[in-house]
Design a protein around this motif. Structure first.
Motif, PDB file in Angstrom:
ATOM      1  N   MET A  16       0.719  -1.175   0.008  1.00  0.00           N
ATOM      2  CA  MET A  16       0.023  -0.223   0.018  1.00  0.00           C
ATOM      3  C   MET A  16       0.899   1.260   0.083  1.00  0.00           C
ATOM      4  N   LEU A  17       2.052   1.186   0.774  1.00  0.00           N
ATOM      5  CA  LEU A  17       2.789   2.402   0.624  1.00  0.00           C
ATOM      6  C   LEU A  17       3.422   2.710  -0.662  1.00  0.00           C
ATOM      7  N   ALA A  18       3.894   1.491  -1.256  1.00  0.00           N
ATOM      8  CA  ALA A  18       4.468   1.432  -2.449  1.00  0.00           C
ATOM      9  C   ALA A  18       3.618   2.201  -3.571  1.00  0.00           C
ATOM     10  N   LEU A  19       2.162   1.615  -3.325  1.00  0.00           N
ATOM     11  CA  LEU A  19       1.202   1.982  -4.523  1.00  0.00           C
ATOM     12  C   LEU A  19       0.829   3.787  -4.246  1.00  0.00           C
ATOM     13  N   TYR A  20       0.737   3.975  -3.005  1.00  0.00           N
ATOM     14  CA  TYR A  20       0.860   5.542  -2.509  1.00  0.00           C
ATOM     15  C   TYR A  20       1.808   6.396  -2.754  1.00  0.00           C
ATOM     16  N   GLY A  21       3.110   5.808  -2.195  1.00  0.00           N
ATOM     17  CA  GLY A  21       4.310   6.609  -1.994  1.00  0.00           C
ATOM     18  C   GLY A  21       5.341   6.847  -3.337  1.00  0.00           C
ATOM     19  N   ILE A  22       5.217   6.001  -4.127  1.00  0.00           N
ATOM     20  CA  ILE A  22       5.951   5.903  -5.376  1.00  0.00           C
ATOM     21  C   ILE A  22       5.205   7.241  -6.201  1.00  0.00           C
ATOM     22  N   PRO A  23       3.952   7.173  -6.543  1.00  0.00           N
ATOM     23  CA  PRO A  23       3.337   8.167  -7.327  1.00  0.00           C
ATOM     24  C   PRO A  23       3.347   9.417  -6.458  1.00  0.00           C
ATOM     25  N   ALA A  25       5.952  10.483  -4.575  1.00  0.00           N
ATOM     26  CA  ALA A  25       7.255  10.991  -4.347  1.00  0.00           C
ATOM     27  C   ALA A  25       7.370  11.736  -5.993  1.00  0.00           C
ATOM     28  N   TYR A  26       6.930  11.034  -6.990  1.00  0.00           N
ATOM     29  CA  TYR A  26       7.180  11.654  -8.304  1.00  0.00           C
ATOM     30  C   TYR A  26       6.432  12.851  -8.439  1.00  0.00           C
ATOM     31  N   MET A  27       5.400  12.963  -7.813  1.00  0.00           N
ATOM     32  CA  MET A  27       4.428  14.168  -7.863  1.00  0.00           C
ATOM     33  C   MET A  27       5.151  15.230  -7.103  1.00  0.00           C
ATOM     34  N   ALA A  29       8.414  15.533  -6.543  1.00  0.00           N
ATOM     35  CA  ALA A  29       9.581  16.086  -6.974  1.00  0.00           C
ATOM     36  C   ALA A  29       9.316  16.813  -8.191  1.00  0.00           C
ATOM     37  N   ASP A  30       8.270  16.560  -8.819  1.00  0.00           N
ATOM     38  CA  ASP A  30       7.887  17.517  -9.997  1.00  0.00           C
ATOM     39  C   ASP A  30       7.289  18.937  -9.570  1.00  0.00           C
ATOM     40  N   LEU A  31       6.706  18.941  -8.108  1.00  0.00           N
ATOM     41  CA  LEU A  31       6.375  20.258  -7.584  1.00  0.00           C
ATOM     42  C   LEU A  31       7.476  21.120  -7.248  1.00  0.00           C
ATOM     43  N   VAL A  32       8.606  20.422  -6.624  1.00  0.00           N
ATOM     44  CA  VAL A  32       9.741  21.188  -6.183  1.00  0.00           C
ATOM     45  C   VAL A  32      10.545  21.741  -7.337  1.00  0.00           C
ATOM     46  N   THR A  33      10.498  20.980  -8.393  1.00  0.00           N
ATOM     47  CA  THR A  33      11.316  21.387  -9.764  1.00  0.00           C
ATOM     48  C   THR A  33      10.538  22.734 -10.310  1.00  0.00           C
ATOM     49  N   THR A  34       9.153  22.282 -10.344  1.00  0.00           N
ATOM     50  CA  THR A  34       8.354  23.474 -10.756  1.00  0.00           C
ATOM     51  C   THR A  34       8.475  24.844 -10.157  1.00  0.00           C
ATOM     52  N   TYR A  35       8.528  24.310  -8.889  1.00  0.00           N
ATOM     53  CA  TYR A  35       8.755  25.650  -7.823  1.00  0.00           C
ATOM     54  C   TYR A  35       9.951  26.535  -7.853  1.00  0.00           C
ATOM     55  N   GLU A  36      11.033  25.565  -8.175  1.00  0.00           N
ATOM     56  CA  GLU A  36      12.453  26.311  -8.444  1.00  0.00           C
ATOM     57  C   GLU A  36      12.575  26.836  -9.712  1.00  0.00           C
ATOM     58  N   GLU A  37      11.818  26.386 -10.696  1.00  0.00           N
ATOM     59  CA  GLU A  37      11.786  27.036 -11.986  1.00  0.00           C
ATOM     60  C   GLU A  37      11.127  28.246 -12.191  1.00  0.00           C
ATOM     61  N   ARG A  38       9.994  28.466 -11.296  1.00  0.00           N
ATOM     62  CA  ARG A  38       9.220  29.464 -11.300  1.00  0.00           C
ATOM     63  C   ARG A  38      10.237  30.809 -10.457  1.00  0.00           C
ATOM     64  N   LYS A  39      10.543  29.960  -9.201  1.00  0.00           N
ATOM     65  CA  LYS A  39      11.252  30.753  -8.572  1.00  0.00           C
ATOM     66  C   LYS A  39      12.432  31.636  -9.384  1.00  0.00           C
ATOM     67  N   ILE A  40      13.004  30.843 -10.034  1.00  0.00           N
ATOM     68  CA  ILE A  40      14.170  31.450 -10.994  1.00  0.00           C
ATOM     69  C   ILE A  40      13.898  32.369 -12.012  1.00  0.00           C
ATOM     70  N   GLU A  41      12.610  32.065 -12.381  1.00  0.00           N
ATOM     71  CA  GLU A  41      12.001  32.922 -13.547  1.00  0.00           C
ATOM     72  C   GLU A  41      11.524  34.609 -12.861  1.00  0.00           C
ATOM     73  N   ILE A 123      14.763  18.226  -3.541  1.00  0.00           N
ATOM     74  CA  ILE A 123      13.919  17.332  -3.734  1.00  0.00           C
ATOM     75  C   ILE A 123      13.883  16.183  -2.684  1.00  0.00           C
ATOM     76  N   SER A 124      15.288  16.062  -2.483  1.00  0.00           N
ATOM     77  CA  SER A 124      15.443  14.642  -1.361  1.00  0.00           C
ATOM     78  C   SER A 124      15.100  15.238   0.030  1.00  0.00           C
ATOM     79  N   GLU A 125      15.527  16.515   0.162  1.00  0.00           N
ATOM     80  CA  GLU A 125      15.011  17.076   1.719  1.00  0.00           C
ATOM     81  C   GLU A 125      13.246  16.953   1.751  1.00  0.00           C
ATOM     82  N   ALA A 126      12.531  17.161   0.533  1.00  0.00           N
ATOM     83  CA  ALA A 126      11.241  17.133   0.511  1.00  0.00           C
ATOM     84  C   ALA A 126      10.637  15.619   0.609  1.00  0.00           C
ATOM     85  N   LEU A 127      11.639  14.623   0.238  1.00  0.00           N
ATOM     86  CA  LEU A 127      11.234  13.331   0.150  1.00  0.00           C
ATOM     87  C   LEU A 127      11.390  12.760   1.657  1.00  0.00           C
TER      88      LEU A 127
END
Length: 412
Positions: A16-23, A25-27, A29-41, A123-127
């Motif tokens: 259950m943790l894998a079914l919930y945690g893996i997606p 985690a990807y979400m 990581a994508d949020l952190v990346t998007t936040y950093e990109e907007r921040k640098i913009e 991303i690692s700190e967020a995970l």
């Protein structure tokens, strides 16, 4: 059972943790990346305005000025239209870093880049909290599974102990009641079975006692009659000798009845004594010699030296009687009886020269030794006696008819 329950619960939690945690985690990581990109913009837009104002005021745009606006792992590059390029911060990696470039009013360009390593670290700190939550849930699931497994397995362990007591002949089994329906059903079955078995054993013991009494009475009367006949003056000496020869056989029959009654009551297993099986076999062979010879056979004792054992002599003699009588009635050629020490067991072997045409099923009730020949229950009773003494009676792998009685050895 407990281990399987714990593994099942932990495995289900991990799935259950894998079914919930893996997606998740990807979400994340994508949020952190998007936040950093907007921040640098936004930072690039603001810096472009600041540099334009600086140029309008004809103030210099140097490395010291640009360095004041930099954050961790950022690089700021100013390329004027009519001057040298100014770089503040570490050397950027355009192939991997996040880069934002802005055109300035004076015709120059301003480039802001942020290291990808910094994004990965964010991303690692967020995970980390997500991983810690998953591990905590796994540990909690393991603890809960252990407690649940112990609670669920305890009734079945107690029922197994009750069943073991029932198998040893204790018919007072009364397991407690349980809230688990399956365990309660097993408990009810054990309670009812113990009552039925106790009643069955009681009736069998009463039957054995009654049968023993009914048999001993006519045997005693018959013995007295034979003694009287042997003492009559009118009885010829030859007949008197023949009658006296049968008196020990009647005593042996009476002793056999007592032994069977004791075994039926469960009282004889404690009467084991230290004996030499070799001598016991020799005595039985000597007693059977006249009867076997009358049937046209020879019975020989294969003396292999002393065989010390701790057994109940009566049942052993009864088994030997059955085997020798069986060989004399159905066997071919001479009968050989021997005893030997086999370590953990002691063995008594009775064989003849006849080829074996049957297997160990001969010890089952109702099994014939030969076609049309029903040998009675002698071998079945002998096998039961051997089992009662902790041993067993079997046929050897030899092609000839050879019976082997295995009994526990003496524990010094």
């Amino acid at each position: 059972m407990r281990e399987r329950l714990i593994v099942a619960l932990v495995g289900m939690t991990a799935a259950m943790l894998a079914l919930y945690g893996i997606p998740r985690a990807y979400m994340l990581a994508d949020l952190v990346t998007t936040y950093e990109e907007r921040k640098i913009e936004r930072a690039a837009d603001q810096l472009a305005v600041v540099v334009d104002e600086r140029r309008k005021n004809e103030s210099p745009v140097d490395e010291a000025f640009l360095g004041g606006f930099l954050s961790e792992a950022e690089t700021l590059t100013y390329e004027p239209d009519d001057g040298p390029t100014v770089v503040a911060g570490p050397t950027p990696d355009p192939a991997d870093d996040i880069v934002e470039e802005r055109a300035l009013a004076d015709g120059g360009t301003l480039t802001l880049s942020r290291s990808r390593d910094l994004i990965d670290r964010r991303i690692s700190e967020a995970l980390v909290p997500l991983i810690l939550i998953g591990l905590s849930l796994t540990v909690v699931a393991a603890g809960f599974g252990y407690v649940l497994a112990r609670r669920l397995s305890r009734p079945f362990g107690e029922l197994a102990e009750a069943a073991d007591r029932l198998g040893t002949g204790r018919f007072d089994v009364d397991p407690p009641h349980y809230s688990i329906p399956e365990a309660e059903a097993i408990g009810d079955a054990l309670r009812s079975s113990s009552k039925r078995l106790g009643e069955l054993v009681r009736r069998e013991r009463e039957f054995a006692s009654n049968a023993s009494h009914q048999l001993r009475t006519p045997i005693t009367a018959l013995r007295l009659e034979l003694e009287d006949l042997a003492l009559w003056p009118q009885t010829p000496p030859e007949v008197a000798d023949e009658l006296n020869r049968y008196l020990p056989e009647l005593d042996r029959l009476s002793s056999a009845i007592d032994e069977l009654l004791g075994l039926a009551r469960g009282l004889r297993l404690g009467d084991a004594v230290d004996v030499d099986l070799n001598e016991l076999v020799a005595d039985v062979v000597e007693r059977w010699q006249p009867q076997v010879e009358a049937l046209g056979h020879d019975v020989n004792h294969d003396d292999r030296g002393p065989v010390p054992a701790r057994v109940v002599p009566g049942p052993v003699v009864q088994i030997l009687d059955v085997l020798i009588e069986n060989a004399a009635s159905h066997g071919v050629g001479p009968i050989t009886v021997s005893a030997r020490d086999a370590g953990a067991y002691v063995e008594i072997v009775v064989g003849d020269s006849g080829r074996r045409t049957f297997g160990n099923e001969i010890f089952s009730r109702g099994t014939s030794r030969k076609d049309g020949d029903t040998g009675g229950l002698g071998l079945t009773i002998a096998a039961d006696l051997a089992t009662t003494m902790g041993g067993y009676l079997k046929l050897t792998e030899d092609e000839l008819t050879t019976f082997e009685l295995m009994l526990p050895g003496r524990n010094d």
